[in-house]
Design a protein around this motif. Structure first.
Motif, PDB file in Angstrom:
ATOM      1  N   LEU B  78     -23.240 -10.511  52.950  1.00  0.00           N
ATOM      2  CA  LEU B  78     -23.534 -10.779  51.536  1.00  0.00           C
ATOM      3  C   LEU B  78     -24.280  -9.610  50.896  1.00  0.00           C
ATOM      4  N   LYS B  79     -25.049  -8.887  51.734  1.00  0.00           N
ATOM      5  CA  LYS B  79     -25.835  -7.777  51.193  1.00  0.00           C
ATOM      6  C   LYS B  79     -24.997  -6.520  51.009  1.00  0.00           C
ATOM      7  N   SER B  80     -23.944  -6.410  51.806  1.00  0.00           N
ATOM      8  CA  SER B  80     -23.171  -5.159  51.765  1.00  0.00           C
ATOM      9  C   SER B  80     -22.422  -5.012  50.446  1.00  0.00           C
ATOM     10  N   ARG B  81     -22.212  -3.756  50.049  1.00  0.00           N
ATOM     11  CA  ARG B  81     -21.457  -3.478  48.829  1.00  0.00           C
ATOM     12  C   ARG B  81     -20.339  -2.499  49.161  1.00  0.00           C
ATOM     13  N   ASN B 109     -19.641 -29.937  54.483  1.00  0.00           N
ATOM     14  CA  ASN B 109     -19.258 -30.003  53.066  1.00  0.00           C
ATOM     15  C   ASN B 109     -19.755 -28.794  52.294  1.00  0.00           C
ATOM     16  N   GLU B 110     -20.977 -28.377  52.582  1.00  0.00           N
ATOM     17  CA  GLU B 110     -21.511 -27.179  51.926  1.00  0.00           C
ATOM     18  C   GLU B 110     -20.720 -25.942  52.328  1.00  0.00           C
ATOM     19  N   CYS B 111     -20.239 -25.926  53.556  1.00  0.00           N
ATOM     20  CA  CYS B 111     -19.387 -24.815  54.013  1.00  0.00           C
ATOM     21  C   CYS B 111     -18.104 -24.762  53.185  1.00  0.00           C
ATOM     22  N   ASN B 112     -17.564 -25.935  52.883  1.00  0.00           N
ATOM     23  CA  ASN B 112     -16.336 -25.993  52.081  1.00  0.00           C
ATOM     24  C   ASN B 112     -16.577 -25.400  50.702  1.00  0.00           C
ATOM     25  N   GLN B 113     -17.751 -25.696  50.128  1.00  0.00           N
ATOM     26  CA  GLN B 113     -18.114 -25.130  48.829  1.00  0.00           C
ATOM     27  C   GLN B 113     -18.146 -23.608  48.904  1.00  0.00           C
ATOM     28  N   PHE B 114     -18.755 -23.142  49.972  1.00  0.00           N
ATOM     29  CA  PHE B 114     -18.844 -21.697  50.191  1.00  0.00           C
ATOM     30  C   PHE B 114     -17.466 -21.079  50.217  1.00  0.00           C
ATOM     31  N   LYS B 115     -16.560 -21.750  50.925  1.00  0.00           N
ATOM     32  CA  LYS B 115     -15.203 -21.221  51.075  1.00  0.00           C
ATOM     33  C   LYS B 115     -14.518 -21.063  49.709  1.00  0.00           C
ATOM     34  N   GLU B 116     -14.745 -22.039  48.828  1.00  0.00           N
ATOM     35  CA  GLU B 116     -14.163 -21.974  47.485  1.00  0.00           C
ATOM     36  C   GLU B 116     -14.581 -20.685  46.782  1.00  0.00           C
ATOM     37  N   PHE B 117     -15.892 -20.408  46.820  1.00  0.00           N
ATOM     38  CA  PHE B 117     -16.401 -19.199  46.161  1.00  0.00           C
ATOM     39  C   PHE B 117     -15.864 -17.943  46.827  1.00  0.00           C
ATOM     40  N   ASN B 122     -16.180 -14.659  44.511  1.00  0.00           N
ATOM     41  CA  ASN B 122     -17.413 -14.814  43.744  1.00  0.00           C
ATOM     42  C   ASN B 122     -18.638 -14.667  44.662  1.00  0.00           C
ATOM     43  N   ALA B 123     -19.201 -13.471  44.684  1.00  0.00           N
ATOM     44  CA  ALA B 123     -20.306 -13.184  45.618  1.00  0.00           C
ATOM     45  C   ALA B 123     -21.551 -13.997  45.299  1.00  0.00           C
ATOM     46  N   GLU B 124     -21.835 -14.134  44.017  1.00  0.00           N
ATOM     47  CA  GLU B 124     -23.023 -14.887  43.624  1.00  0.00           C
ATOM     48  C   GLU B 124     -22.874 -16.358  43.996  1.00  0.00           C
ATOM     49  N   GLY B 125     -21.693 -16.872  43.738  1.00  0.00           N
ATOM     50  CA  GLY B 125     -21.399 -18.255  44.117  1.00  0.00           C
ATOM     51  C   GLY B 125     -21.560 -18.451  45.611  1.00  0.00           C
ATOM     52  N   CYS B 126     -21.080 -17.473  46.375  1.00  0.00           N
ATOM     53  CA  CYS B 126     -21.212 -17.526  47.829  1.00  0.00           C
ATOM     54  C   CYS B 126     -22.676 -17.581  48.237  1.00  0.00           C
ATOM     55  N   ALA B 127     -23.461 -16.716  47.614  1.00  0.00           N
ATOM     56  CA  ALA B 127     -24.886 -16.647  47.955  1.00  0.00           C
ATOM     57  C   ALA B 127     -25.575 -17.982  47.681  1.00  0.00           C
ATOM     58  N   ARG B 128     -25.249 -18.593  46.536  1.00  0.00           N
ATOM     59  CA  ARG B 128     -25.845 -19.886  46.198  1.00  0.00           C
ATOM     60  C   ARG B 128     -25.397 -20.966  47.175  1.00  0.00           C
ATOM     61  N   ALA B 129     -24.104 -20.955  47.446  1.00  0.00           N
ATOM     62  CA  ALA B 129     -23.554 -21.955  48.373  1.00  0.00           C
ATOM     63  C   ALA B 129     -24.179 -21.788  49.754  1.00  0.00           C
ATOM     64  N   PHE B 130     -24.411 -20.545  50.133  1.00  0.00           N
ATOM     65  CA  PHE B 130     -24.992 -20.268  51.438  1.00  0.00           C
ATOM     66  C   PHE B 130     -26.405 -20.828  51.533  1.00  0.00           C
TER      67      PHE B 130
END
Lengths: 195, 160
Positions: B78-81, B109-117, B122-130
């Motif tokens: 998540l930190k890498s660019r 279920n939260e993992c599934n949310q992460f997968k969507e992002f 969507n990196a920000e979405g991933c970070a929040r989901a994580f």
């Protein structure tokens, strides 16, 4: 020696997930299988005595190269995860089926994805069963017919030569036991009929 | 608390962890609603026997040890660019598999949310989901630790 071990079927389990390895190992042990668990397809092939270079079958070259590993157990069934880094479970299945020495070992695939095309491909290419994860005890119960079928045809793969005469003797005594059992059942049936 | 009472507590807690309905007889414990998939968790418990009396605790311990490793990988990714979404998806897929194996449905279920992002890039979405994944993961850990402690106290586990 080691006759007790010969009575048990030996399953090679392949999964890169440490949790799933522990789970499948426990499920198999509870079902009275002997288990070896490895974390990759290449380690599985190594255990089976097959090195990547040997996958071409050549009549002049012995089909199992006497490797310097110390495994002496025969493998009666291979159960492998589908999704693994490097060699997938499908790749492993293909390599096993293409190998002269290993092709008769039943292979079962496990996967967390319920993808019909994936499932069909595996079954078409020689997998006996396809289990959806998480694997249940009821799934493991489905393995026995595949193992019994293999053993009656004498298709067990031996990495080091075992004593074939002793195995033949054991098969015969199992036959005898089975015949005795059937005979006893017949007797019971007759008694019943006579009531 | 005598042994029978402890065993009853264990049973109550277990059904709380599994069921969707909060258990009013356990006010001292946080509401444990539907954290675990009934079928899977009970299956795991069924695998416990004299030979393997602490199987569930062992596999859960393994789960938390392994997830620490995967979380570290996810954090780095998540930190890498630029963000490598394929890698992220891969790590999360591995983690999700483990949650499924132990029956941790809320975490899954939260993992599934992460997968969507992830799929949406969507990196920000991933970070929040994580963050949510980690939260649920921690909550479950606490509940399970209490559960295992109760089991031990009730004499249902082998003392090491």
């Amino acid at each position: 020696m080691g006759m007790a071990a010969e009575d048990q079927f030996h399953v090679l389990a392949v999964d890169d997930s440490i949790i799933d390895r522990k789970l499948i190992e426990t499920l198999l042990k509870i079902s009275s299988y002997q288990v070896t668990a490895v974390d990759s397809g290449s380690k599985a092939l190594e255990f089976l005595g097959l090195h990547e270079e040997d996958e071409q079958s050549d009549a002049n070259i012995p089909s199992v190269s006497p490797s310097n590993h110390h495994q002496v157990l025969e493998v009666n069934l291979i159960i492998t995860d589908y999704c693994m880094p490097g060699m997938t479970g499908y790749d492993l299945l293909r390599k096993i089926k293409e190998s002269k020495s290993l092709k008769d070992i039943p292979v079962v695939i496990m996967s967390s994805e319920n993808e019909p095309s994936r499932i069909n491909r595996c079954l078409e290419d020689g997998a006996q069963e396809f289990f959806l994860k998480p694997v249940q005890l009821s799934d493991v119960n489905k393995l026995r017919p595949h193992l019994l079928k293999g053993s009656s045809k004498g298709n067990q793969h031996t990495i080091n030569k075992t004593d074939e005469a002793t195995m033949e003797q054991e098969n015969q005594s199992t036959e005898r036991q089975r015949n005795i059992l059937y005979h006893d059942l017949e007797v019971v049936q007759l008694e019943f009929d006579n009531l | 608390m005598d042994r029978n009472q402890l065993q009853r507590q264990v049973a109550l807690m277990r059904s709380s962890l599994i069921e969707q309905v909060p258990n009013p007889s356990l006010p001292s414990l946080k509401l444990l609603v539907g954290y675990l998939d009934e079928q899977q968790f009970l299956q795991l418990e069924d695998l416990q026997d004299d030979v393997n009396p602490n199987f569930v605790e062992e596999i859960v311990t393994l789960f938390y040890k392994d997830s620490a490793r995967l979380f570290h990988n996810i954090e780095q990714a998540l930190k890498s660019r630029p963000v490598d979404f394929a890698k992220l998806d891969n790590y999360m897929h591995q983690f999700r598999g483990s949650t499924s194996s132990i029956g941790a449905i809320k975490v899954k279920n939260e993992c599934n949310q992460f997968k969507e992002f992830c799929l949406a890039g969507n990196a920000e979405g991933c970070a929040r989901a994580f963050q949510k994944v980690k939260q649920e993961h921690e909550t479950l850990r606490t509940q399970l630790e209490t559960y295992f402690k109760l089991r031990r106290q009730a004499g249902l586990a082998e003392t090491v």
